[in-house]
Design a protein around this motif. Sequence first.
Motif, short mmCIF file in Angstrom:
data_model
loop_
_atom_site.label_atom_id
_atom_site.label_comp_id
_atom_site.label_asym_id
_atom_site.label_seq_id
_atom_site.Cartn_x
_atom_site.Cartn_y
_atom_site.Cartn_z
N VAL A 259 0.86 -1.10 0.19
CA VAL A 259 -0.01 0.05 -0.05
C VAL A 259 0.85 1.21 -0.04
CG1 VAL A 259 -1.79 1.29 1.27
CG2 VAL A 259 -1.82 -1.18 1.21
N ARG A 260 1.86 1.37 0.96
CA ARG A 260 2.88 2.46 0.92
C ARG A 260 3.49 2.61 -0.47
NH1 ARG A 260 4.75 -0.31 6.33
NH2 ARG A 260 3.55 1.10 7.73
N LYS A 261 3.96 1.58 -1.04
CA LYS A 261 4.69 1.60 -2.66
C LYS A 261 3.70 2.27 -3.58
CE LYS A 261 7.55 -2.31 -1.73
NZ LYS A 261 7.97 -3.68 -2.23
N ASN A 262 2.32 1.95 -3.38
CA ASN A 262 1.18 2.37 -4.36
C ASN A 262 0.88 3.75 -3.82
OD1 ASN A 262 1.49 0.38 -6.50
ND2 ASN A 262 0.13 -0.97 -4.95
N GLY A 263 1.49 4.65 -3.22
CA GLY A 263 1.00 5.83 -2.77
C GLY A 263 -0.04 6.10 -1.82
N TYR A 264 -0.22 4.94 -0.84
CA TYR A 264 -1.22 4.66 0.08
C TYR A 264 -2.69 4.44 -0.74
CZ TYR A 264 1.91 5.78 3.43
OH TYR A 264 3.35 5.86 4.28
N ASP A 265 -2.71 3.99 -2.02
CA ASP A 265 -3.95 4.18 -2.54
C ASP A 265 -4.72 2.97 -2.20
OD1 ASP A 265 -6.23 3.95 -4.25
OD2 ASP A 265 -5.10 4.32 -6.24
N CYS A 266 -5.46 2.74 -1.26
CA CYS A 266 -6.10 1.76 -0.82
C CYS A 266 -7.59 2.06 -1.22
CB CYS A 266 -6.14 1.25 0.69
SG CYS A 266 -6.30 2.88 1.65
N PHE A 267 -7.82 2.65 -2.06
CA PHE A 267 -9.23 3.17 -2.57
C PHE A 267 -9.50 2.71 -3.93
CE2 PHE A 267 -8.16 6.46 0.41
CZ PHE A 267 -9.35 6.57 1.10
N THR A 268 -8.45 2.76 -4.94
CA THR A 268 -8.80 2.05 -6.09
C THR A 268 -7.66 0.88 -6.58
OG1 THR A 268 -7.07 3.60 -7.24
CG2 THR A 268 -9.37 4.59 -7.08
N LYS A 269 -6.93 0.57 -6.03
CA LYS A 269 -6.04 -0.63 -6.20
C LYS A 269 -6.03 -1.63 -5.14
CE LYS A 269 -1.91 2.39 -7.80
NZ LYS A 269 -2.11 1.68 -9.05
N ARG A 270 -5.95 -2.83 -5.78
CA ARG A 270 -6.07 -4.22 -5.07
C ARG A 270 -4.58 -4.37 -4.67
NH1 ARG A 270 -9.13 -7.01 -1.42
NH2 ARG A 270 -8.65 -9.10 -1.34
N ASN A 271 -4.19 -4.12 -3.60
CA ASN A 271 -2.67 -4.30 -3.27
C ASN A 271 -2.37 -5.48 -2.67
OD1 ASN A 271 -1.39 -1.21 -2.95
ND2 ASN A 271 -3.60 -0.98 -2.14
N ALA A 272 -1.36 -5.99 -3.40
CA ALA A 272 -1.08 -7.61 -3.09
C ALA A 272 0.23 -7.94 -3.23
CB ALA A 272 -1.87 -8.63 -4.07
N VAL A 273 0.97 -8.92 -2.60
CA VAL A 273 2.18 -9.32 -2.56
C VAL A 273 2.61 -10.20 -3.65
CG1 VAL A 273 3.94 -10.31 -1.20
CG2 VAL A 273 2.05 -9.04 -0.08
N SER A 274 3.57 -10.09 -4.46
CA SER A 274 3.79 -10.81 -5.87
C SER A 274 4.46 -12.11 -5.34
CB SER A 274 4.72 -9.96 -6.60
OG SER A 274 6.05 -9.87 -6.03
N MET A 275 4.49 -13.12 -6.10
CA MET A 275 5.03 -14.42 -5.89
C MET A 275 6.70 -14.13 -5.77
SD MET A 275 4.73 -17.78 -5.09
CE MET A 275 3.16 -17.81 -5.40
N ALA A 276 7.07 -13.36 -6.65
CA ALA A 276 8.79 -13.08 -6.24
C ALA A 276 8.92 -12.53 -4.93
CB ALA A 276 9.09 -12.10 -7.37
N ARG A 277 8.23 -11.44 -4.57
CA ARG A 277 8.26 -11.21 -2.87
C ARG A 277 8.11 -12.13 -2.06
NH1 ARG A 277 11.29 -9.38 0.55
NH2 ARG A 277 10.46 -8.06 1.96
N LYS A 278 7.28 -13.01 -2.34
CA LYS A 278 6.83 -14.15 -1.34
C LYS A 278 7.82 -15.02 -1.13
CE LYS A 278 1.83 -14.19 -1.98
NZ LYS A 278 0.49 -14.85 -2.53
N MET A 279 8.54 -15.43 -2.49
CA MET A 279 9.67 -16.31 -2.43
C MET A 279 10.82 -15.68 -1.85
SD MET A 279 9.23 -17.79 -6.21
CE MET A 279 10.78 -18.93 -6.11
N LYS A 280 11.12 -14.21 -1.72
CA LYS A 280 12.26 -13.65 -1.23
C LYS A 280 11.88 -13.81 0.43
CE LYS A 280 14.94 -9.49 -1.09
NZ LYS A 280 15.27 -8.09 -1.58
N ILE A 281 10.71 -13.68 0.69
CA ILE A 281 10.36 -13.55 2.20
C ILE A 281 10.48 -15.02 2.77
CG2 ILE A 281 8.27 -13.52 4.04
CD1 ILE A 281 7.40 -11.37 2.25
#
Length: 295
Positions: A259-281
């Motif tokens: 949400v932070r990376k997307n400029g706090y747009d929690c109104f029009t965007k569906r903020n989700a974690v990518s598979m690449a980031r999940k694998m890194k985590i």
Amino acid sequence: MMKPYTPSLENDYRICESIIKEHSKSFYYAFSSLPDLDAKAVYAIYAFCRMADDAIDHAEDAPERMENLRELESDLDDFIAGEPPNTPMWRALWDTCERYDIDASMLYAQIKGQEMDVNFEQPEDMKDLIHYSNHVAGSVGRLLLPILCDNPSAERKINAEKLGVAMQITNILRDVGEDMREHGRVYIPTSILRQHGCAMNQIEQGEIDQVFINVWEDLATHAEVFYDDFRSEIIHYKKEARLPLLLSLSVYREILNEVRKNGYDCFTKRNAVSMARKMKIRNEESQFLKKIIDA
């Protein structure tokens, strides 16, 4: 003596697995790596929680939502009385409850949480929000605890609830716009809005400025404190459950950063974690577990 799995029961669990796979990719990514019996139990618990969600999400108005919840509660009463409805979810849940010491009161808490959404009142303060979140999400932590932990003490139960609350707050911060548009609900406590001088019409209009960011970050801080506090809990869980649990925690926490990376747009965007980031985590958490084991 525990009954062996039958082809029919295996199919029941596969149906539960398909439900979590469809509706919560983050949870499925984390918990599908559990030992088979534990993973199946998680799927059954999730399927019940999904059924409670659907009881109100698939209804057209408040009376129908309440009727659906009463029907689900009646089915749960029968289940507790030893007469589970003859459907895949209930059969899988019955098997899970025979294998694990599941707290049935938390199943009722799930239904109560959905009822609180039907009769929605915006939380006044964090105490109100935590009370609601304990029903809809803290209860999930409590339901999963005996599956993931061999010693579910009173302290473990409290901390499992707090993790669920952190995840619910994360949901709220991800879905501000969707909750407003589709349900007319604002879960951000009015006291936090007042503290930062944020008017309700700003939320309704989806206006993102520093005032809204301050409100959002205030609530995010509560979630992140709960996430941080839970990390020391991980040593009390089954070895096989530690990485899946840390994955679920960290992937969910990462939603806040999206949400932070997307400029706090929690109104029009569906903020989700990518598979690449999940694998890194996954790699990061594997290294973390190795460090605490070697320490």
